[in-house]
Structures are given as structure tokens and as C-alpha cells.
Design an enzyme around this catalytic site. Structure first.
Site, PDB file in Angstrom:
ATOM      1  N   GLY A 171      35.377  33.020  47.414  1.00 19.23           N
ATOM      2  CA  GLY A 171      36.040  31.723  47.298  1.00 19.23           C
ATOM      3  C   GLY A 171      35.314  30.773  46.366  1.00 19.23           C
ATOM      4  O   GLY A 171      34.145  30.987  46.018  1.00 19.23           O
ATOM      5  N   THR A 172      36.031  29.720  45.957  1.00 16.99           N
ATOM      6  CA  THR A 172      35.478  28.781  44.963  1.00 16.99           C
ATOM      7  C   THR A 172      34.264  28.014  45.506  1.00 16.99           C
ATOM      8  O   THR A 172      33.340  27.707  44.751  1.00 16.99           O
ATOM      9  CB  THR A 172      36.557  27.796  44.487  1.00 16.99           C
ATOM     10  OG1 THR A 172      37.230  27.253  45.632  1.00 16.99           O
ATOM     11  CG2 THR A 172      37.592  28.486  43.613  1.00 16.99           C
TER      12      THR A 172
ATOM     13  N   ARG B  31      46.507  38.525  38.942  1.00 16.08           N
ATOM     14  CA  ARG B  31      47.867  38.297  38.445  1.00 16.08           C
ATOM     15  C   ARG B  31      48.008  38.482  36.934  1.00 16.08           C
ATOM     16  O   ARG B  31      49.104  38.524  36.395  1.00 16.08           O
ATOM     17  CB  ARG B  31      48.332  36.884  38.853  1.00 16.08           C
ATOM     18  CG  ARG B  31      48.654  36.771  40.330  1.00 16.08           C
ATOM     19  CD  ARG B  31      48.795  35.324  40.774  1.00 16.08           C
ATOM     20  NE  ARG B  31      47.496  34.669  40.955  1.00 16.08           N
ATOM     21  CZ  ARG B  31      47.330  33.391  41.269  1.00 16.08           C
ATOM     22  NH1 ARG B  31      48.375  32.608  41.442  1.00 16.08           N
ATOM     23  NH2 ARG B  31      46.123  32.882  41.415  1.00 16.08           N
TER      24      ARG B  31
ATOM     25  N   GLY C  47      46.671  23.513  45.160  1.00 14.76           N
ATOM     26  CA  GLY C  47      46.214  22.692  46.271  1.00 14.76           C
ATOM     27  C   GLY C  47      46.872  21.326  46.190  1.00 14.76           C
ATOM     28  O   GLY C  47      46.983  20.756  45.107  1.00 14.76           O
TER      29      GLY C  47
ATOM     30  N   ASN D 145      47.170  31.849  35.267  1.00 19.37           N
ATOM     31  CA  ASN D 145      47.083  32.904  36.270  1.00 19.37           C
ATOM     32  C   ASN D 145      47.776  34.194  35.839  1.00 19.37           C
ATOM     33  O   ASN D 145      47.520  35.244  36.403  1.00 19.37           O
ATOM     34  CB  ASN D 145      47.667  32.424  37.604  1.00 19.37           C
ATOM     35  CG  ASN D 145      46.811  31.317  38.219  1.00 19.37           C
ATOM     36  OD1 ASN D 145      45.589  31.434  38.298  1.00 19.37           O
ATOM     37  ND2 ASN D 145      47.434  30.230  38.613  1.00 19.37           N
TER      38      ASN D 145
ATOM     39  N   ASN E  90      34.703  54.921  -5.485  1.00 23.77           N
ATOM     40  CA  ASN E  90      33.405  54.495  -4.949  1.00 23.77           C
ATOM     41  C   ASN E  90      32.848  55.472  -3.927  1.00 23.77           C
ATOM     42  O   ASN E  90      31.706  55.370  -3.532  1.00 23.77           O
ATOM     43  CB  ASN E  90      33.528  53.102  -4.331  1.00 23.77           C
ATOM     44  CG  ASN E  90      34.551  53.055  -3.215  1.00 23.77           C
ATOM     45  OD1 ASN E  90      35.534  53.785  -3.235  1.00 23.77           O
ATOM     46  ND2 ASN E  90      34.320  52.203  -2.243  1.00 23.77           N
TER      47      ASN E  90
ATOM     48  N   GLU F 139      45.211  23.596  50.544  1.00 19.93           N
ATOM     49  CA  GLU F 139      45.639  24.735  49.730  1.00 19.93           C
ATOM     50  C   GLU F 139      47.071  25.129  50.081  1.00 19.93           C
ATOM     51  O   GLU F 139      47.506  24.979  51.229  1.00 19.93           O
ATOM     52  CB  GLU F 139      44.692  25.919  49.941  1.00 19.93           C
ATOM     53  CG  GLU F 139      43.343  25.720  49.281  1.00 19.93           C
ATOM     54  CD  GLU F 139      43.456  25.367  47.805  1.00 19.93           C
ATOM     55  OE1 GLU F 139      43.976  26.181  47.033  1.00 19.93           O
ATOM     56  OE2 GLU F 139      43.048  24.252  47.420  1.00 19.93           O
TER      57      GLU F 139
ATOM     58  N   ARG G 247      38.949  42.124   1.261  1.00 19.92           N
ATOM     59  CA  ARG G 247      38.245  42.268   2.528  1.00 19.92           C
ATOM     60  C   ARG G 247      36.758  42.532   2.361  1.00 19.92           C
ATOM     61  O   ARG G 247      36.271  42.750   1.259  1.00 19.92           O
ATOM     62  CB  ARG G 247      38.883  43.408   3.331  1.00 19.92           C
ATOM     63  CG  ARG G 247      38.813  44.747   2.622  1.00 19.92           C
ATOM     64  CD  ARG G 247      39.695  45.791   3.290  1.00 19.92           C
ATOM     65  NE  ARG G 247      39.652  47.030   2.557  1.00 19.92           N
ATOM     66  CZ  ARG G 247      38.894  48.081   2.894  1.00 19.92           C
ATOM     67  NH1 ARG G 247      38.122  48.044   3.960  1.00 19.92           N
ATOM     68  NH2 ARG G 247      38.901  49.175   2.167  1.00 19.92           N
TER      69      ARG G 247
HETATM   70  C1  UD1 Z   1      42.200  26.535  42.773  1.00 22.91           C
HETATM   71  C2  UD1 Z   1      42.060  25.429  43.847  1.00 22.91           C
HETATM   72  C3  UD1 Z   1      43.386  24.693  43.967  1.00 22.91           C
HETATM   73  C4  UD1 Z   1      43.813  24.146  42.616  1.00 22.91           C
HETATM   74  C5  UD1 Z   1      43.835  25.237  41.535  1.00 22.91           C
HETATM   75  C6  UD1 Z   1      43.994  24.626  40.166  1.00 22.91           C
HETATM   76  C7  UD1 Z   1      40.440  26.225  45.503  1.00 22.91           C
HETATM   77  C8  UD1 Z   1      40.257  26.757  46.868  1.00 22.91           C
HETATM   78  N1  UD1 Z   1      41.691  25.989  45.116  1.00 22.91           N
HETATM   79  O1  UD1 Z   1      43.188  27.447  43.267  1.00 22.91           O
HETATM   80  O2  UD1 Z   1      43.248  23.612  44.904  1.00 22.91           O
HETATM   81  O3  UD1 Z   1      45.074  23.536  42.725  1.00 22.91           O
HETATM   82  O4  UD1 Z   1      42.580  25.969  41.535  1.00 22.91           O
HETATM   83  O5  UD1 Z   1      44.141  25.592  39.152  1.00 22.91           O
HETATM   84  O6  UD1 Z   1      39.477  26.003  44.827  1.00 22.91           O
HETATM   85  N2  UD1 Z   1      36.604  31.861  41.276  1.00 22.91           N
HETATM   86  C9  UD1 Z   1      35.293  32.278  41.403  1.00 22.91           C
HETATM   87  N3  UD1 Z   1      34.894  32.871  42.575  1.00 22.91           N
HETATM   88  C10 UD1 Z   1      35.721  33.032  43.628  1.00 22.91           C
HETATM   89  C11 UD1 Z   1      37.064  32.580  43.491  1.00 22.91           C
HETATM   90  C12 UD1 Z   1      37.465  31.994  42.301  1.00 22.91           C
HETATM   91  O7  UD1 Z   1      34.500  32.144  40.474  1.00 22.91           O
HETATM   92  O8  UD1 Z   1      35.272  33.571  44.638  1.00 22.91           O
HETATM   93  C13 UD1 Z   1      37.019  31.233  39.999  1.00 22.91           C
HETATM   94  C14 UD1 Z   1      38.139  31.982  39.289  1.00 22.91           C
HETATM   95  O9  UD1 Z   1      37.596  32.935  38.395  1.00 22.91           O
HETATM   96  C15 UD1 Z   1      38.874  30.874  38.564  1.00 22.91           C
HETATM   97  C16 UD1 Z   1      38.628  29.645  39.420  1.00 22.91           C
HETATM   98  O10 UD1 Z   1      37.554  29.956  40.278  1.00 22.91           O
HETATM   99  O11 UD1 Z   1      38.362  30.644  37.266  1.00 22.91           O
HETATM  100  C17 UD1 Z   1      39.857  29.273  40.258  1.00 22.91           C
HETATM  101  O12 UD1 Z   1      40.185  30.376  41.067  1.00 22.91           O
HETATM  102  P1  UD1 Z   1      41.681  30.749  41.401  1.00 22.91           P
HETATM  103  O13 UD1 Z   1      41.670  31.925  42.286  1.00 22.91           O
HETATM  104  O14 UD1 Z   1      42.495  30.804  40.173  1.00 22.91           O
HETATM  105  O15 UD1 Z   1      42.074  29.451  42.287  1.00 22.91           O
HETATM  106  P2  UD1 Z   1      43.512  28.905  42.591  1.00 22.91           P
HETATM  107  O16 UD1 Z   1      44.144  29.726  43.658  1.00 22.91           O
HETATM  108  O17 UD1 Z   1      44.264  28.747  41.326  1.00 22.91           O
HETATM  109 CA    CA Z   2      43.937  29.326  39.135  1.00 15.43          CA
END
Ligand code: UD1
Ligand code: CA
Length: 457
Positions: free
Chosen positions: A81-82, A17, A143, A231, A390, A158, A337
Site C-alpha cells: 500500500g501507499t 491495469r 479516493g 492506470n 565502406n 478510498e 544518421r
Molecule cells: C491513489 C490514492 C487515491 C487517489 C489516487 C490518485 C491511496 C490509498 N489512494 O489510489 O486516494 O485518488 O491515488 O491517482 O493512496 N504504490 C507503491 N507501493 C504500493 C502501492 C502503490 O509504490 O504498495 C505506488 C504506485 O506505483 C503508484 C502510486 O503509488 O505510482 C499510486 O498507486 P495506485 O495503486 O495507482 O493508487 P490508486 O488506487 O490510484
Molecule cells: Ca493510480
């Protein structure tokens, strides 16, 4: 700081995004990248060798920032995923014990104290998991926190997976968690991908730990602005504004006078001493350090400079990577500078450029000059229009000018060149040879007057 705490910073995502070629966490707010903000907040709760950044998109660039800060990294090759992101660190982390904090890498406003409070709550309640929550007027995308009767957390749902009724919940998960490390690693493989996104949600750990009979608690924060997750670039600009507002507030409470503070742009890494006055539309960036009792004129731009006490920077100066000692006067409209050093009480006036030049105490160059790659002694006067040549088209050469010297207006000084102490250069000279001490150098043709010439023309 807690020695039994480890932190995982989630930073592998691309951030679709943001509509950018650059990974989300490398974007900057308040003069630091998002990942640098997450790292400094994490270092308030855990020692360096227990802080890890999960990298994926532009892994090398993100890892470079992490190692610059002295913290560890591990890779998540595919962004599943996270929950999966944390699992990728299992080999490094599962034997550490103690507590495991997980921090979203895209929340630059979080205060270290909030993470500390999260750990305190976690410990005080004997929980196996705790998270930071807040009420948002518009919780879309986040979430949602589902509470049990009695108030304890029942689940994080979520946005995509929530029922219409759950969509009305305004309490959201901010993306900061504290887990009992042992319980976390014991149960993490129970996370399933049976959700609309088909991802391993870290947030599922809450239900899993509750199901295993453990207690889960939430730290609800009043000031929800602190938990803004970035985002897109609108949120990035919002975070930047808030961080800079915090910074000017901190400076003003420390005794700095800022006129129209909403117009100035000051990076987190900048320090400013008491009784310094900052005029409107000033930008001070990088690791600039400004002393006490200075004046920074309107619309000046100062990057990575050290400025001594009582210095006066007049309006519209552009200064970078240089040092200005106490009581120097610069500008208006000066450019300094590349490692220039202006010694105590020296004056540089309008339309003067100094590059990589050492300018002695009490010396003056008040108008229209270019002084590059030069060493100029103390109490020397450089006339208007003086240019150090210079560059010969291939190499740069130095100009050395001694103490108490006088360079007349519109002189062209062809380097390499030495003008010794107390020497004079006549106005309008082109100087190609060294000038000895206490001598006058004339480098111009003699004037000829042709009397009665006009009527004959
Ligand atoms: C996440 C939470 C949500 C919360 C929100 C707060 C989950 C499933 N959801 O959603 O509950 O309200 O943050 O801001 O956790 N990332 C990885 N690897 C991945 C996916 C994501 O490292 O596979 C990292 C992203 O780079 C980012 C962070 O995790 O820094 C959060 O990921 P993002 O996709 O922004 O999660 P949200 O949908 O915002
Ligand atoms: Ca986020």
C-alpha cells in the site's frame, strides 16, 4: 525550490491495469517516462539530495532512471500500500525534518507550480497536512474528499471503502500531499490495514492527523486534466496527447509556426527557434535542437539532431543523431544518421543516405547516393548513384574526399580510399586506388563501337 522540503515519489507498483511486462512508471508520455515526469516536477520543490523514488517492481530499471536524474531511491519489497511505501523510507527520511511531500509516480501532467502552491497553502494555513484535490465528472476509482461543515477536510475515503453516499462525491484526492515531517513520522505507524484491500493507505494519515488535533487543508485545482493518473494505456495515450499539445502551444507562443499542430509529435526535450516552420505530420524527438528560420518538411522524422539557423529539411526525411549546420538543404527522402555532420550550406538531395560522414561546407550530393564513414571536403560534388563501399564483410573503412573535387555519377568508391583536392572521378568508375590532387581518375573499360553490327545479328 525549498531547502527544508523532501519528496517521496511512489513508484513501486506494477500497474496491473497496464497489461504490460514493463512497470507502469517506465511507460512513456510526451517523450519521457512517467517517473521522469514525476522527478522533474519534484525537483521544482526540493533539492536533488532530498528527492527519493520508492522502487519495487522492476526496481533496477526504475532506480537507473532515478540515479540518471541524480535523485535517491529506497525499496519497497512487497507492495502493501501507499502508506507502507512511504514507511519503507523511514530510516532515510525521518531525521530530515521540515516538510515531506509525497507524489504519485503515475501523474505525468502535474505542473511544478501546483506543488509549489500546495506548499504555500500548507504554510499559510498552519496545517500539518495538505493535499491536492479536484472535481471530476467521473470520480470512479479515486479516493473521495469528505469535508466538514466549515470546509476543512475530514477524511479521504478510498473508492473501495466508500459508502454509496460517499460515492456521489466528485471531489477526489489527486495523490499529492504535503506533511509536517515530524508529525508524519510520529503518527505513521497508526495506519491500520482494516480496509477492503487490506493495505496500508497513505490517505489514512489525514484522519490520523486530524484525530491528533492538527489542521488539514486541501488545494482544489480547477484544471483537473493536470491531475490525470495513468492506470491503463488509454489514459497513457491521453496524457501523451495532452503533453504534446502543451509542447506545441509553448513552441508556437515562442514564435514557431506549426501547420496543423494537432498532427505533429514533438518531445518535451526539443527546442525550436523563432520563425521556423514545421509542416504537418512531423516528428521531432529526443533532445533535438532546431535553430531559427528553418523549414521542417511534412512527415519528416528527426531524432536527437542539431539543426542550424535557416536549414531546410524537405518532406519525408529520416534524420537521427546528426548535426546540420546553418543553411543546409536536406531531402526530400534523405536519410542521415549516426553522427553525420553537414557543414554550412551543404545540400543533400533525394534518396541520399549519409552515415557517420562529415560533409563539407557547400558540398552537394543531390540524388541517389550512399556516403558512409566518409570525410568529404568543401564545395565537392558527388554525382548521382555514388556509393562508398565502406564494408569489406569484416571491417568498416573510411573514404576521404578533398575540397572542390568532382565524383562522376554512378561511381563505386572502394574504401579505404583518398581522393585529393580538385580531383575528378569519371562517371561510372570503380575506384580502388587513391587519386592525387588535380587529376582525373578513370576506372572503367573503354567503349567499343562495332559499326554495322545490327543487320548481321
Ligand atoms: C491513489 C490514492 C487515491 C487517489 C489516487 C490518485 C491511496 C490509498 N489512494 O489510489 O486516494 O485518488 O491515488 O491517482 O493512496 N504504490 C507503491 N507501493 C504500493 C502501492 C502503490 O509504490 O504498495 C505506488 C504506485 O506505483 C503508484 C502510486 O503509488 O505510482 C499510486 O498507486 P495506485 O495503486 O495507482 O493508487 P490508486 O488506487 O490510484
Ligand atoms: Ca493510480
Amino acid at each position: 525550490m525549498m531547502n527544508d522540503a523532501a519528496v517521496v515519489i511512489l513508484a513501486a507498483g506494477q500497474g496491473t491495469r497496464m497489461k504490460s511486462k514493463m512497470a507502469k512508471v517506465l511507460h512513456r508520455a510526451g517523450g519521457k517516462s512517467l517517473i521522469e515526469h514525476a522527478i522533474s516536477a519534484s525537483l521544482a520543490v526540493a533539492p536533488k539530495d532530498r528527492v527519493f523514488v520508492v522502487v519495487g517492481h522492476q526496481a533496477e530499471a526504475v532506480a537507473a532512471v532515478a540515479s540518471e536524474a541524480g535523485v535517491g531511491v529506497f525499496e519497497q519489497k512487497q507492495q502493501l500500500g501507499t502508506g507502507h511505501a512511504v514507511m519503507c523510507g523511514e530510516r532515510l527520511l525521518s531525521s530530515l525534518g521540515g516538510i515531506l511531500l509525497v507524489v504519485n509516480g503515475d501523474c505525468p501532467l502535474v505542473r511544478p507550480e501546483t506543488l509549489q502552491k500546495l506548499v504555500e497553502l500548507y504554510r499559510a494555513t498552519g496545517s500539518k497536512a495538505a493535499m491536492v484535490t479536484t472535481d471530476l465528472p467521473d470520480p470512479t476509482g479515486y479516493g473521495r474528499i469528505v469535508r466538514m461543515t466549515g470546509g476543512d477536510v475530514a477524511a479521504i475515503v478510498e473508492h473501495k471503502a466508500a459508502t454509496p453516499e460517499q460515492h456521489t462525491i466528485r471531489e477526489i484526492n489527486a495523490g499529492f500531499y504535503c506533511f509536517d515531517a515530524e508529525a508524519f513520522w510520529k503518527h505513521v505507524h497508526e495506519i491500520r490495514t482494516d480496509n477492503p484491500a487490506g493495505e496500508y493507505y497513505l490517505t489514512d494519515m489525514i484522519g490520523i492527523l486530524l484525530g491528533a488535533g492538527h489542521r488539514v487543508t486541501a488545494l482544489k485545482v480547477e484544471d483537473s486534466t493536470e491531475l490525470l493518473g495513468i492506470n491503463n494505456k488509454v489514459e497513457l495515450a491521453e496524457a501523451d496527447r495532452m503533453l504534446r499539445e502543451r509542447k506545441v502551444r509553448e513552441l508556437m507562443l515562442g514564435g514557431v509556426t506549426i501547420i496543423r499542430p494537432e498532427t505533429v509529435t514533438i518531445d518535451m526535450g526539443v527546442t525550436v527557434g523563432m520563425d521556423t516552420v514545421i509542416e504537418p505530420f512531423v516528428q521531432i524527438t529526443g533532445e533535438s535542437a532546431i535553430g531559427e528560420g528553418c523549414r521542417i518538411g511534412a512527415s519528416s522524422i528527426i531524432d536527437n539532431c542539431v539543426i542550424g539557423d535557416g536549414a531546410e529539411i524537405h518532406p519525408f526525411c529520416v534524420l537521427s543523431g546528426s548535426q546540420f549546420d546553418a543553411s543546409t538543404h536536406i531531402g526530400p527522402f534523405a536519410r542521415v544518421r549516426m553522427g553525420a555532420h553537414l557543414h554550412e550550406g551543404s545540400h543533400v538531395g533525394n534518396f541520399v543516405e549519409l552515415k557517420n560522414t562529415d560533409f563539407g561546407a557547400g558540398s552537394k550530393s543531390m540524388h541517389l547516393a550512399y556516403l558512409g564513414d566518409s570525410t568529404i571536403g568543401s564545395k565537392t560534388n558527388i554525382g548521382a548513384g555514388t556509393i562508398t563501399c565502406n564494408y569489406d564483410g569484416r571491417k568498416k573503412h573510411r573514404t576521404n574526399i578533398g575540397n572542390n573535387a568532382f565524383v562522376g555519377s554512378n561511381s563505386t568508391l572502394i574504401a579505404p580510399l583518398t581522393i585529393a583536392d580538385e580531383a575528378y572521378v569519371a562517371a561510372g568508375s570503380t575506384i580502388t586506388q587513391n587519386v592525387p590532387e588535380k587529376s582525373l581518375a578513370l576506372g572503367r573499360s573503354r567503349q567499343v563501337n562495332k559499326e554495322g553490327w545490327t543487320p548481321k545479328r
